[in-house]
Write a protein that holds these residues in place. Structure first.
Motif, PDB file in Angstrom:
ATOM      1  N   THR A  29      -0.795  63.466  33.060  1.00  0.00           N
ATOM      2  CA  THR A  29      -1.273  62.325  32.279  1.00  0.00           C
ATOM      3  C   THR A  29      -0.100  61.401  32.017  1.00  0.00           C
ATOM      4  OG1 THR A  29      -3.050  63.585  31.233  1.00  0.00           O
ATOM      5  CG2 THR A  29      -2.329  61.572  30.124  1.00  0.00           C
ATOM      6  N   VAL A  30      -0.210  60.154  32.472  1.00  0.00           N
ATOM      7  CA  VAL A  30       0.882  59.192  32.367  1.00  0.00           C
ATOM      8  C   VAL A  30       0.392  57.960  31.615  1.00  0.00           C
ATOM      9  CG1 VAL A  30       2.531  57.749  33.627  1.00  0.00           C
ATOM     10  CG2 VAL A  30       1.853  59.981  34.558  1.00  0.00           C
ATOM     11  N   ILE A  31       1.124  57.571  30.577  1.00  0.00           N
ATOM     12  CA  ILE A  31       0.876  56.312  29.875  1.00  0.00           C
ATOM     13  C   ILE A  31       1.903  55.308  30.375  1.00  0.00           C
ATOM     14  CG2 ILE A  31       0.899  55.117  27.651  1.00  0.00           C
ATOM     15  CD1 ILE A  31       0.070  57.777  26.365  1.00  0.00           C
ATOM     16  N   THR A  32       1.447  54.153  30.846  1.00  0.00           N
ATOM     17  CA  THR A  32       2.382  53.109  31.249  1.00  0.00           C
ATOM     18  C   THR A  32       2.374  51.976  30.222  1.00  0.00           C
ATOM     19  OG1 THR A  32       0.816  51.804  32.592  1.00  0.00           O
ATOM     20  CG2 THR A  32       1.967  53.645  33.680  1.00  0.00           C
ATOM     21  N   VAL A  65       2.030  66.417  23.100  1.00  0.00           N
ATOM     22  CA  VAL A  65       1.233  66.218  21.896  1.00  0.00           C
ATOM     23  C   VAL A  65       0.370  67.471  21.785  1.00  0.00           C
ATOM     24  CG1 VAL A  65      -0.548  64.853  20.772  1.00  0.00           C
ATOM     25  CG2 VAL A  65       1.221  63.705  22.116  1.00  0.00           C
ATOM     26  N   GLY A  66       0.715  68.324  20.843  1.00  0.00           N
ATOM     27  CA  GLY A  66       0.109  69.652  20.821  1.00  0.00           C
ATOM     28  C   GLY A  66       0.526  70.390  22.076  1.00  0.00           C
ATOM     29  N   LYS A  67      -0.444  70.895  22.830  1.00  0.00           N
ATOM     30  CA  LYS A  67      -0.149  71.584  24.091  1.00  0.00           C
ATOM     31  C   LYS A  67      -0.306  70.662  25.305  1.00  0.00           C
ATOM     32  CE  LYS A  67      -1.467  76.183  22.407  1.00  0.00           C
ATOM     33  NZ  LYS A  67      -2.342  77.368  22.640  1.00  0.00           N
ATOM     34  N   LYS A  68      -0.638  69.396  25.045  1.00  0.00           N
ATOM     35  CA  LYS A  68      -0.878  68.448  26.126  1.00  0.00           C
ATOM     36  C   LYS A  68       0.427  67.783  26.557  1.00  0.00           C
ATOM     37  CE  LYS A  68      -3.649  65.804  28.703  1.00  0.00           C
ATOM     38  NZ  LYS A  68      -4.539  66.328  29.754  1.00  0.00           N
ATOM     39  N   ARG A  69       0.812  67.974  27.822  1.00  0.00           N
ATOM     40  CA  ARG A  69       2.030  67.348  28.355  1.00  0.00           C
ATOM     41  C   ARG A  69       1.704  65.929  28.792  1.00  0.00           C
ATOM     42  NH1 ARG A  69       5.431  67.979  33.579  1.00  0.00           N
ATOM     43  NH2 ARG A  69       7.588  67.865  32.832  1.00  0.00           N
ATOM     44  N   ILE A  70       2.513  64.973  28.342  1.00  0.00           N
ATOM     45  CA  ILE A  70       2.270  63.555  28.587  1.00  0.00           C
ATOM     46  C   ILE A  70       3.588  62.890  28.977  1.00  0.00           C
ATOM     47  CG2 ILE A  70       1.517  61.354  27.583  1.00  0.00           C
ATOM     48  CD1 ILE A  70      -0.169  62.964  25.596  1.00  0.00           C
ATOM     49  N   THR A  71       3.510  61.978  29.923  1.00  0.00           N
ATOM     50  CA  THR A  71       4.643  61.124  30.272  1.00  0.00           C
ATOM     51  C   THR A  71       4.329  59.702  29.854  1.00  0.00           C
ATOM     52  OG1 THR A  71       5.378  62.463  32.158  1.00  0.00           O
ATOM     53  CG2 THR A  71       5.964  60.144  32.198  1.00  0.00           C
ATOM     54  N   ASN A 110      -3.901  61.051  35.890  1.00  0.00           N
ATOM     55  CA  ASN A 110      -4.606  60.190  34.946  1.00  0.00           C
ATOM     56  C   ASN A 110      -3.589  59.205  34.396  1.00  0.00           C
ATOM     57  OD1 ASN A 110      -7.166  61.442  35.094  1.00  0.00           O
ATOM     58  ND2 ASN A 110      -6.500  63.044  33.706  1.00  0.00           N
ATOM     59  N   ILE A 111      -3.797  57.927  34.663  1.00  0.00           N
ATOM     60  CA  ILE A 111      -2.817  56.902  34.286  1.00  0.00           C
ATOM     61  C   ILE A 111      -3.488  55.892  33.363  1.00  0.00           C
ATOM     62  CG2 ILE A 111      -1.196  55.172  35.123  1.00  0.00           C
ATOM     63  CD1 ILE A 111      -1.243  56.689  37.837  1.00  0.00           C
ATOM     64  N   LEU A 248      -4.433  55.370  46.237  1.00  0.00           N
ATOM     65  CA  LEU A 248      -3.627  56.597  46.275  1.00  0.00           C
ATOM     66  C   LEU A 248      -4.355  57.816  45.708  1.00  0.00           C
ATOM     67  CD1 LEU A 248      -0.254  54.968  45.159  1.00  0.00           C
ATOM     68  CD2 LEU A 248      -0.775  55.882  47.436  1.00  0.00           C
ATOM     69  N   GLY A 249      -5.578  57.628  45.232  1.00  0.00           N
ATOM     70  CA  GLY A 249      -6.362  58.764  44.764  1.00  0.00           C
ATOM     71  C   GLY A 249      -6.104  59.178  43.334  1.00  0.00           C
ATOM     72  N   HIS A 250      -5.666  58.240  42.495  1.00  0.00           N
ATOM     73  CA  HIS A 250      -5.434  58.528  41.087  1.00  0.00           C
ATOM     74  C   HIS A 250      -6.505  57.847  40.229  1.00  0.00           C
ATOM     75  CE1 HIS A 250      -1.702  60.306  42.327  1.00  0.00           C
ATOM     76  NE2 HIS A 250      -1.323  59.173  42.896  1.00  0.00           N
ATOM     77  N   LYS A 251      -6.549  58.219  38.947  1.00  0.00           N
ATOM     78  CA  LYS A 251      -7.518  57.658  38.015  1.00  0.00           C
ATOM     79  C   LYS A 251      -6.777  56.755  37.029  1.00  0.00           C
ATOM     80  CE  LYS A 251     -10.245  61.898  38.370  1.00  0.00           C
ATOM     81  NZ  LYS A 251     -10.723  63.104  37.647  1.00  0.00           N
ATOM     82  N   ALA A 252      -7.339  55.584  36.761  1.00  0.00           N
ATOM     83  CA  ALA A 252      -6.623  54.629  35.920  1.00  0.00           C
ATOM     84  C   ALA A 252      -7.534  53.928  34.929  1.00  0.00           C
ATOM     85  CB  ALA A 252      -5.910  53.590  36.789  1.00  0.00           C
ATOM     86  N   LEU A 253      -6.959  53.609  33.777  1.00  0.00           N
ATOM     87  CA  LEU A 253      -7.623  52.801  32.754  1.00  0.00           C
ATOM     88  C   LEU A 253      -6.585  51.909  32.100  1.00  0.00           C
ATOM     89  CD1 LEU A 253     -10.243  52.220  31.099  1.00  0.00           C
ATOM     90  CD2 LEU A 253      -9.340  53.826  29.399  1.00  0.00           C
ATOM     91  N   SER A 254      -6.959  50.659  31.851  1.00  0.00           N
ATOM     92  CA  SER A 254      -6.092  49.717  31.146  1.00  0.00           C
ATOM     93  C   SER A 254      -6.669  49.445  29.763  1.00  0.00           C
ATOM     94  CB  SER A 254      -5.987  48.406  31.933  1.00  0.00           C
ATOM     95  OG  SER A 254      -5.195  47.466  31.244  1.00  0.00           O
TER      96      SER A 254
END
Length: 286
Positions: A29-32, A65-71, A110-111, A248-254
């Motif tokens: 899971t990546v936040i840009t 965040v808790g057990k959720k790894r996030i970049t 998930n971006i 590229l086969g990823h999932k994205a939301l803005s």
């Protein structure tokens, strides 16, 4: 086939060329964010920060965040930077850096972009948190990639091209948000088509000193309607994010923090609070 050293540049320490990251450094899971300073505004809510890295405008914090790894990663401004960031994020998870070959089992990230934007519809007030149902690119990025559109995307794009047919030398492209992310993280938010412009001033209809080639660009934008679809806001990355994510086969939301009303000529006097609200909402829903 091996990917050549000039096509995929790997630094001497084994990190990817621009982002300076190693495979394994990024979470699924990546936040840009655009602004490098905003990375810390996101990671301050992490329960644990695993590491911080940076090179040029690309700052990365990975943690939990808790057990959720996030970049959380800064892209800088514009789809030219999105081209770098998304290809390198994909390489980090889907290319074996030792063999320079594409992995047999591919990872889909998930971006989620958390950015700022200006509304082009009078009924969308400053302070709104808006999820982009589609990204509409007015830049040239996707002239260089092969893109497969769904039937819904193609029909909507055809109507958009007809609406903007008097704009010379502009070839718009369109990509939908990932449905799963739109209906979870974007749940209960205002939805709409987000235009991605190749600049901040005339490409977004602003008039300062230079003369604009497109008169009443905002009026042209906000007058488009097709069934329930309308253009709601302007910014500089979303369309590139959606299009490259799909290629590229990823999932994205803005997710857009609305700081300006382009029809009322107003800008928020509390922009940081609106951005913070967007960050907290996304982290809570992740």
């Amino acid at each position: 086939m091996k990917i050549s050293e000039s096509d995929l540049i790997i630094n001497p320490d084994g990190s990817i060329y621009h982002l300076n990251l190693l495979p394994g450094d990024i979470a699924d899971t990546v936040i840009t964010v655009g602004d490098p300073d905003r990375v810390g505004e996101v990671s301050k809510y992490f329960d644990e920060i695993e590491f911080k890295k940076g090179k040029r405008e690309f700052i990365t914090h990975t943690g939990y965040v808790g057990k959720k790894r996030i970049t959380v990663l800064s892209t800088g401004i514009g789809t030219d930077n999105i081209d770098i960031v998304f290809n390198e994020l994909d390489a980090l998870v889907n290319i074996d850096f030792e063999t320079r070959e594409i992995k047999k089992s591919l990872t889909s990230l998930n971006i989620i972009r958390v950015g700022t934007s200006g509304a082009v519809q009078p009924d969308i007030p400053m302070g709104t948190i808006l999820a982009s149902s589609y990204g509409l690119g007015m830049d040239a990025l996707m002239n260089y990639y092969l893109q497969q559109l769904s039937d819904d995307e193609q029909l909507l794009l055809d109507d958009i091209k007809t609406h903007f047919s008097k704009l010379n030398n502009i070839n718009p492209y369109l990509t939908a948000a990932d449905d799963g992310l739109l209906n979870t993280i974007g749940k209960d938010m205002v939805h709409g088509i987000t235009i991605t412009a190749p600049g901040f001033y005339a490409p977004q209809g602003r008039i300062v000193r230079a003369k604009n080639a497109v008169p009443d660009f905002i009026g042209l934008i906000n007058s488009f309607k097709r069934n329930q679809h309308r253009i709601t806001n302007l910014e500089m990355e979303t369309a590139g994010i959606y299009a490259l994510a799909k290629v590229l086969g990823h999932k994205a939301l803005s997710v857009n923090a609305i700081l300006a009303s382009r029809v009322k000529f107003e800008f928020s006097n509390e922009p940081n609070k609106i951005v913070e609200k967007a960050i907290k909402t996304v982290l809570e829903r992740i």
